[in-house]
Motif scaffolding. Sequence first.
Motif, PDB file in Angstrom:
ATOM      1  N   GLU A  75       5.148  -0.584 -10.757  1.00  0.00           N
ATOM      2  CA  GLU A  75       6.542  -0.937 -10.475  1.00  0.00           C
ATOM      3  C   GLU A  75       7.163   0.026  -9.486  1.00  0.00           C
ATOM      4  O   GLU A  75       7.944  -0.390  -8.610  1.00  0.00           O
ATOM      5  N   ALA A  76       6.817   1.315  -9.585  1.00  0.00           N
ATOM      6  CA  ALA A  76       7.340   2.296  -8.632  1.00  0.00           C
ATOM      7  C   ALA A  76       6.853   1.989  -7.217  1.00  0.00           C
ATOM      8  O   ALA A  76       7.618   2.105  -6.246  1.00  0.00           O
ATOM      9  N   ALA A  77       5.595   1.601  -7.082  1.00  0.00           N
ATOM     10  CA  ALA A  77       5.063   1.256  -5.767  1.00  0.00           C
ATOM     11  C   ALA A  77       5.782   0.038  -5.192  1.00  0.00           C
ATOM     12  O   ALA A  77       6.096  -0.003  -3.996  1.00  0.00           O
ATOM     13  N   ARG A  78       6.070  -0.941  -6.036  1.00  0.00           N
ATOM     14  CA  ARG A  78       6.793  -2.129  -5.559  1.00  0.00           C
ATOM     15  C   ARG A  78       8.226  -1.767  -5.167  1.00  0.00           C
ATOM     16  O   ARG A  78       8.755  -2.275  -4.169  1.00  0.00           O
ATOM     17  N   ALA A 101      -0.732  -6.598  -2.116  1.00  0.00           N
ATOM     18  CA  ALA A 101      -2.031  -6.144  -1.606  1.00  0.00           C
ATOM     19  C   ALA A 101      -2.062  -4.626  -1.482  1.00  0.00           C
ATOM     20  O   ALA A 101      -3.057  -3.976  -1.842  1.00  0.00           O
ATOM     21  N   GLU A 102      -0.962  -4.035  -1.001  1.00  0.00           N
ATOM     22  CA  GLU A 102      -0.904  -2.585  -0.856  1.00  0.00           C
ATOM     23  C   GLU A 102      -0.867  -1.897  -2.217  1.00  0.00           C
ATOM     24  O   GLU A 102      -1.463  -0.832  -2.395  1.00  0.00           O
ATOM     25  N   ARG A 135      -3.772   0.760  -2.972  1.00  0.00           N
ATOM     26  CA  ARG A 135      -3.376   2.169  -2.998  1.00  0.00           C
ATOM     27  C   ARG A 135      -3.074   2.701  -4.392  1.00  0.00           C
ATOM     28  O   ARG A 135      -2.984   3.913  -4.576  1.00  0.00           O
ATOM     29  N   VAL A 136      -2.918   1.812  -5.375  1.00  0.00           N
ATOM     30  CA  VAL A 136      -2.598   2.275  -6.734  1.00  0.00           C
ATOM     31  C   VAL A 136      -3.626   1.765  -7.747  1.00  0.00           C
ATOM     32  O   VAL A 136      -4.297   2.553  -8.411  1.00  0.00           O
TER      33      VAL A 136
END
Length: 265
Positions: A163-166, A173-174, A178-179
């Motif tokens: 959720e933090a990445a989003r 895809a990223e 990456r996570v």
Amino acid sequence: MRTIRFSRKQLCIPYALFLFCFVVLPLAVIVYYAFTDGSGHFTLANLISFFTNGNTIGTLCYSIVTAAAVTAVCLVIAYPTAYVLARSGLKRGPVLLMLFILPMWINFTLRITALKEILTVIEGNLSLHPFLNTVIAMTYDFLPFMILPLYTTLLELDESLLEAARDLGAGEAEVFLRVTLPLSMPGVVSGITMTFLPAMTNYVILDMMYNSTYIMGSLIGSYFNIYDWNNGSMISLILFGLICLVSWVTGRGGANDAENRGAIL
């Protein structure tokens, strides 16, 4: 009445005896035969013969290629399967996982015999595609060993990291590349180890599929069948060293992934 107390060291005695009797002693016997000749004299001829004999080197290369192909196919099939089961929120995910594990409850001989009959109906003559049939049979046998560690690792991923990445603007895809993928590498390493090493030595599948090609396990068995314990032991010892090397490399990879995971967290 006096109470009997056991220390931790005393509790380790049965395990130490087991290791000594069933690991250390057999390994010592293999080492003895590997570096002696038929008369019991020390020699390096068995070691030299392994690296100068085209048959043994060819068998080793074929075993590595077969194991690598089986591992790659298992990984390609198992990762999406484990990802869907672990991350899609399916209510019956554990039930579906059980369906993949269920064939392991059936006798190994029955499973491979049934697969052989199916491939015979499809192909007609199994000897026309020996390598393909070997990969199919081993993939069928070892696929659960790849799915289980991947499923466990993906199931334990911290959703807050995704959720933090989003929230930071990453697309799906990223986020995955990456996570999710880096955090799931311990499961990938574990699955590769559990698949690659047995695939190098499991010659029973080749015999049941009427494949006359040798891999390392069948080569070792052929030497012992003719009572050439010296060359058979040397090949076993070299294969044991390769397995230790692969385990060490994958273990270091898993440790580095754990450090990276800690850095991400």
